[in-house]
Design an enzyme around this catalytic site. Structure first.
Site, short mmCIF file in Angstrom:
data_model
loop_
_atom_site.label_atom_id
_atom_site.label_comp_id
_atom_site.label_asym_id
_atom_site.label_seq_id
_atom_site.Cartn_x
_atom_site.Cartn_y
_atom_site.Cartn_z
N GLY A 33 -9.09 4.19 -7.59
CA GLY A 33 -8.31 5.37 -7.98
C GLY A 33 -8.43 5.66 -9.47
N LEU A 92 0.81 -1.22 0.00
CA LEU A 92 0.00 0.00 0.00
C LEU A 92 0.85 1.27 0.00
CD1 LEU A 92 -2.63 -1.16 2.64
CD2 LEU A 92 -2.70 -1.43 0.15
N HIS A 93 0.34 2.28 -0.67
CA HIS A 93 0.97 3.60 -0.65
C HIS A 93 -0.11 4.64 -0.36
CE1 HIS A 93 -0.82 3.93 -4.58
NE2 HIS A 93 -0.12 2.91 -5.04
N HIS A 133 -3.52 4.35 -2.09
CA HIS A 133 -4.49 3.41 -1.48
C HIS A 133 -5.08 4.02 -0.22
CE1 HIS A 133 -1.63 0.42 -3.45
NE2 HIS A 133 -2.80 0.09 -3.98
N SER A 149 2.41 4.58 -7.30
CA SER A 149 2.15 3.26 -7.83
C SER A 149 3.05 2.28 -7.10
CB SER A 149 2.47 3.22 -9.33
OG SER A 149 2.63 1.89 -9.77
N SER A 150 2.54 1.08 -6.84
CA SER A 150 3.39 0.07 -6.19
C SER A 150 4.58 -0.25 -7.08
CB SER A 150 2.59 -1.20 -5.93
OG SER A 150 1.44 -0.88 -5.17
#
Ligand code: PAF
Length: 278
Positions: free
Chosen positions: A146, A32-33, A36, A184-185
Site C-alpha cells: 500500500g 486486516l482491514h 489489506h 490502518s490497524s
C-alpha cells in the site's frame, strides 16, 4: 474455499517451488482491514495463486513501540481471506523466522534515515530483513504494497532493484474511511474523540493540495499552514515533509508529482499518511 494455512517455512517453500502460474504475494502483520483486502483484490486481478502472510515482525518495532499491544485477530483475518478466496495463508512463528542464532540483516542506506527513519531508526532494517526472508521463502512474481506506507514502498523497491530480486512490487493506492481517515490497524487504538482529531491528517494533506492549486509552491509556507491545522486538533507532529517521490529528498519548491508525508501522534498513537500533489 478456505485458504490452506501454513506455518512451516519448509512446507511453504516446498509448495511455492511446485507452483504453476503467477504467484501474487501480500505481506501483512494481520488485523486486516479494507486496505489489506484491496491489495488482495489487486493481487487476484493479475495473479493465479494468492499467498497472504501474517506475521507481526518484532524487528521492525522500536524498544518503546507497540509490539506487545499490536492488535491481533487471526480468526477474523482467516474469515476475511476466505471470503476473498485466498489460496494460502502463511503465518510462521517468531522462533522460525528469528531462531536464536539469527545474525543477518538487510539494510537499505540513506532513504531509511529520513522521514519515519528519523524517529524509528531501526524500523526499516526490520522491514527489509523480514521482506527479504518472505520473498526468499515464497519467490512471488508480484508483491503488493500500500502507498500509505510510502517510504516503505520506496525502500522495498530500492532493495528489490539493488539485490536483483525477481519479484515485481505493485504499489496500490491508499484506502480511506468515508470521512478521509486512512485505514490502518493502529486506528483501533483511538477513542471516539481521538478518531475525530485524527481526521486532521487527511484534512491537512487536502489543505496542501488546495494551497498548491492556489499557486503556493513553497513547502515552508504550505507546511506552516498544515502545522496550524494539526496543532489546532492537538496532534503532536513527528514530521511533515515535502519530498521527491523517487529519492525521498526534501524539496523546498513543490511541483506536480511531489509527495507530502506526515507522522502525527494522536492520543499516543503514531499515525502516518501522505498525498501525491497534482
Ligand atoms: O506493511 C506492513 O504491514 C509490514 O511492514 C510488512 C511489509 C508486512 C513487513 O512486516
Amino acid at each position: 474455499m478456505i485458504p490452506i494455512l501454513i506455518n512451516s517455512i519448509e512446507e511453504m517453500s516446498t509448495i511455492c517451488r511446485q507452483m504453476i502460474g503467477k504467484v501474487g504475494f501480500v505481506p501483512t502483520m494481520g488485523f486486516l482491514h479494507q486496505g489489506h483486502l484491496s491489495l488482495v483484490k489487486e493481487a487476484k486481478r493479475i495473479s493465479d495463486v494468492i499467498i497472504v502472510s501474517i506475521f507481526v515482525n518484532p524487528t521492525q518495532f522500536g524498544a518503546n513501540e507497540d509490539l506487545s499491544n499490536y492488535p491481533r485477530n487471526i480468526e477474523r483475518d482467516i474469515k476475511l481471506l476466505t471470503e476473498l478466496d485466498v489460496d494460502y495463508i502463511f503465518f510462521p512463528t517468531n522462533e522460525q523466522m528469528y531462531p536464536n542464532d539469527f545474525k543477518t540483516w538487510v539494510n537499505v542506506d540513506k532513504i531509511t534515515q529520513v522521514l519515519c527513519g528519523r524517529s524509528r531508526p531501526t524500523h526499516f532494517r526490520g522491514v527489509t530483513t523480514i521482506v527479504t526472508k518472505l520473498m526468499n521463502i515464497i519467490e512471488p512474481d508480484f508483491m503488493f504494497m500500500g502507498e500509505k506506507d510510502f517510504q516503505q514502498l520506496v525502500v522495498l523497491r530500492q532493495m528489490v532493484k539493488d539485490l536483483n530480486f525477481k519479484t515485481k512490487i505493485v504499489g496500490c493506492s491508499i484506502k480511506r474511511e468515508r470521512d478521509g481517515l486512512a485505514l490502518s490497524s493502529r486506528n483501533k487504538y483511538l477513542t471516539k474523540i481521538g478518531r475525530e482529531k485524527a481526521l486532521c491528517l487527511n484534512k491537512s494533506l487536502l489543505l496542501a493540495q488546495k494551497l498548491f492549486n492556489e499557486n503556493i509552491q513553497s513547502s515552508d509556507e504550505i507546511i506552516a499552514q498544515m502545522t496550524d491545522l494539526i496543532e489546532d486538533n492537538e496532534g503532536v507532529i513527528d514530521y511533515i515533509e515535502a519530498f521527491d517521490p523517487n529519492t525521498l529528498e526534501h524539496i523546498t519548491n513543490i511541483v506536480s508529482g511531489s509527495r507530502i508525508a506526515l507522522a502525527i501522534v494522536i492520543e499516543n498513537t503514531r499515525l502516518i499518511d501522505n498525498i501525491k500533489i497534482n
